[in-house]
Write a protein that holds these residues in place. Structure first.
Motif, PDB file in Angstrom:
ATOM      1  N   LEU A   1      47.454  14.558  43.907  1.00  0.00           N
ATOM      2  CA  LEU A   1      48.065  15.877  43.700  1.00  0.00           C
ATOM      3  C   LEU A   1      47.195  16.965  44.316  1.00  0.00           C
ATOM      4  O   LEU A   1      47.700  17.913  44.938  1.00  0.00           O
ATOM      5  N   ALA A   2      45.875  16.828  44.146  1.00  0.00           N
ATOM      6  CA  ALA A   2      44.948  17.816  44.703  1.00  0.00           C
ATOM      7  C   ALA A   2      45.113  17.873  46.223  1.00  0.00           C
ATOM      8  O   ALA A   2      45.189  18.956  46.820  1.00  0.00           O
ATOM      9  N   ASP A   3      45.207  16.707  46.862  1.00  0.00           N
ATOM     10  CA  ASP A   3      45.385  16.655  48.319  1.00  0.00           C
ATOM     11  C   ASP A   3      46.719  17.285  48.714  1.00  0.00           C
ATOM     12  O   ASP A   3      46.801  18.061  49.658  1.00  0.00           O
ATOM     13  N   ARG A   4      47.765  16.953  47.969  1.00  0.00           N
ATOM     14  CA  ARG A   4      49.095  17.456  48.311  1.00  0.00           C
ATOM     15  C   ARG A   4      49.188  18.967  48.183  1.00  0.00           C
ATOM     16  O   ARG A   4      49.766  19.641  49.037  1.00  0.00           O
ATOM     17  N   TYR A   5      48.606  19.501  47.107  1.00  0.00           N
ATOM     18  CA  TYR A   5      48.767  20.933  46.844  1.00  0.00           C
ATOM     19  C   TYR A   5      47.585  21.777  47.349  1.00  0.00           C
ATOM     20  O   TYR A   5      47.607  23.002  47.213  1.00  0.00           O
ATOM     21  N   GLY A   6      46.553  21.106  47.863  1.00  0.00           N
ATOM     22  CA  GLY A   6      45.419  21.856  48.424  1.00  0.00           C
ATOM     23  C   GLY A   6      44.605  22.614  47.387  1.00  0.00           C
ATOM     24  O   GLY A   6      44.121  23.714  47.636  1.00  0.00           O
ATOM     25  N   VAL A   7      44.480  22.021  46.217  1.00  0.00           N
ATOM     26  CA  VAL A   7      43.611  22.618  45.186  1.00  0.00           C
ATOM     27  C   VAL A   7      42.598  21.562  44.755  1.00  0.00           C
ATOM     28  O   VAL A   7      42.838  20.368  44.933  1.00  0.00           O
ATOM     29  N   PRO A   8      41.454  21.988  44.197  1.00  0.00           N
ATOM     30  CA  PRO A   8      40.473  20.975  43.813  1.00  0.00           C
ATOM     31  C   PRO A   8      40.884  20.153  42.588  1.00  0.00           C
ATOM     32  O   PRO A   8      41.714  20.594  41.790  1.00  0.00           O
ATOM     33  N   HIS A   9      40.269  18.991  42.502  1.00  0.00           N
ATOM     34  CA  HIS A   9      40.472  18.057  41.387  1.00  0.00           C
ATOM     35  C   HIS A   9      39.216  18.118  40.539  1.00  0.00           C
ATOM     36  O   HIS A   9      38.121  17.933  41.067  1.00  0.00           O
ATOM     37  N   LEU A  10      39.370  18.395  39.266  1.00  0.00           N
ATOM     38  CA  LEU A  10      38.194  18.411  38.389  1.00  0.00           C
ATOM     39  C   LEU A  10      38.316  17.311  37.341  1.00  0.00           C
ATOM     40  O   LEU A  10      39.177  17.350  36.469  1.00  0.00           O
ATOM     41  N   SER A  11      37.438  16.300  37.467  1.00  0.00           N
ATOM     42  CA  SER A  11      37.370  15.217  36.482  1.00  0.00           C
ATOM     43  C   SER A  11      36.102  15.423  35.666  1.00  0.00           C
ATOM     44  O   SER A  11      34.998  15.370  36.216  1.00  0.00           O
ATOM     45  N   THR A  12      36.246  15.648  34.363  1.00  0.00           N
ATOM     46  CA  THR A  12      35.038  15.843  33.549  1.00  0.00           C
ATOM     47  C   THR A  12      34.230  14.548  33.477  1.00  0.00           C
ATOM     48  O   THR A  12      33.006  14.580  33.504  1.00  0.00           O
ATOM     49  N   GLY A  13      34.917  13.391  33.418  1.00  0.00           N
ATOM     50  CA  GLY A  13      34.191  12.115  33.383  1.00  0.00           C
ATOM     51  C   GLY A  13      33.320  11.962  34.627  1.00  0.00           C
ATOM     52  O   GLY A  13      32.146  11.599  34.559  1.00  0.00           O
ATOM     53  N   GLU A  14      33.919  12.297  35.790  1.00  0.00           N
ATOM     54  CA  GLU A  14      33.200  12.207  37.061  1.00  0.00           C
ATOM     55  C   GLU A  14      32.034  13.208  37.079  1.00  0.00           C
ATOM     56  O   GLU A  14      30.931  12.880  37.531  1.00  0.00           O
ATOM     57  N   ALA A  15      32.281  14.397  36.584  1.00  0.00           N
ATOM     58  CA  ALA A  15      31.224  15.419  36.542  1.00  0.00           C
ATOM     59  C   ALA A  15      30.062  14.921  35.678  1.00  0.00           C
ATOM     60  O   ALA A  15      28.888  15.086  36.044  1.00  0.00           O
ATOM     61  N   PHE A  16      30.373  14.261  34.574  1.00  0.00           N
ATOM     62  CA  PHE A  16      29.297  13.745  33.723  1.00  0.00           C
ATOM     63  C   PHE A  16      28.575  12.585  34.388  1.00  0.00           C
ATOM     64  O   PHE A  16      27.349  12.493  34.332  1.00  0.00           O
ATOM     65  N   ARG A  17      29.332  11.683  35.024  1.00  0.00           N
ATOM     66  CA  ARG A  17      28.662  10.549  35.686  1.00  0.00           C
ATOM     67  C   ARG A  17      27.705  11.055  36.756  1.00  0.00           C
ATOM     68  O   ARG A  17      26.592  10.563  36.898  1.00  0.00           O
TER      69      ARG A  17
END
Ligand code: ADP
Length: 193
Positions: free
Chosen positions: A20-36
């Protein structure tokens, strides 16, 4: 646009959020990823999150909220974003609403991806992340049922909750979400920022 992807661990939130982020050109924020990432870099956030992430427990709300607000205040995220894994508790959802309101915007839609539990466990075991052992997976599913599912009622009351059947391949589920967002005209909502 601010879209929240919702669902149990293993339903494919991360994959769908990125598409969705790629399609709409907005960033993707994953809190799990941010913590890892924070844990790997041994940053202050990482030190505060490690204990919880390793056990499949939720990181305390104030830590999560602080990290999310830091992201959402930075320029790329002011255009909109796809949130994945946040909010996961009622206080997080309330804090997000209050924060976005201060910025003059709001959550546009919450997409709940639904997948059968045995399929979830199968997918997570295949993924093999460090917190994907069977015991920790079960813990995360229990935490989801107890602490995260109530957030669904909160968004249902706001009329923002939509559900998607996630028991299909990645492209099909992506297409279903795109159709859904189109049907409620969220795919072209300009950010008020
Ligand atoms: P999954 O959805 O498979 O559980 P995530 O990457 O979303 O994977 O989350 C991994 C871990 O990060 C969680 O088990 C939890 O410890 C922590 N975490 C992520 N997001 C949040 C959040 N919003 N609130 C509290 N803890 C979180």
């Amino acid at each position: 646009m601010v879209i929240v992807l919702f669902g149990a661990p293993g339903v494919g939130k991360g994959t769908q959020a990125q598409l969705l982020a790629d399609r709409y050109g907005v960033p993707h924020l994953s809190t799990g990823e941010a913590f890892r990432r924070a844990i790997q870099e041994n940053s202050e956030f990482g030190a505060r999150a490690r204990h919880y992430v390793e056990r499949g427990l939720l990181v305390p709300d104030e830590v999560v909220t602080a990290i999310v607000e830091q992201f959402l205040s930075s320029p790329p995220y002011l255009q909109g974003c796809i949130l994945d894994g946040f909010p996961r508790t009622l206080p997080q959802a309330q804090a997000l609403d209050a924060f976005l309101q201060r910025q003059g915007r709001a959550v546009d839609a919450v997409v709940n991806i639904m997948v059968a539990e045995d399929e979830i466990i199968r997918r997570l075991l295949l993924r093999g992340r460090p917190d994907d052992s069977e015991a920790v997976i079960r813990q995360r599913l229990q935490v989801y049922a107890e602490q995260t599912q109530p957030v669904l009622d909160y968004y249902a009351q706001q009329g923002k909750l939509r559900s998607v059947d996630g028991n299909a391949d990645i492209e099909t589920v992506h297409h279903r979400i795109v159709q859904l967002l189109r049907s409620i005209s969220v795919d072209n909502v300009p950010s008020s920022q």
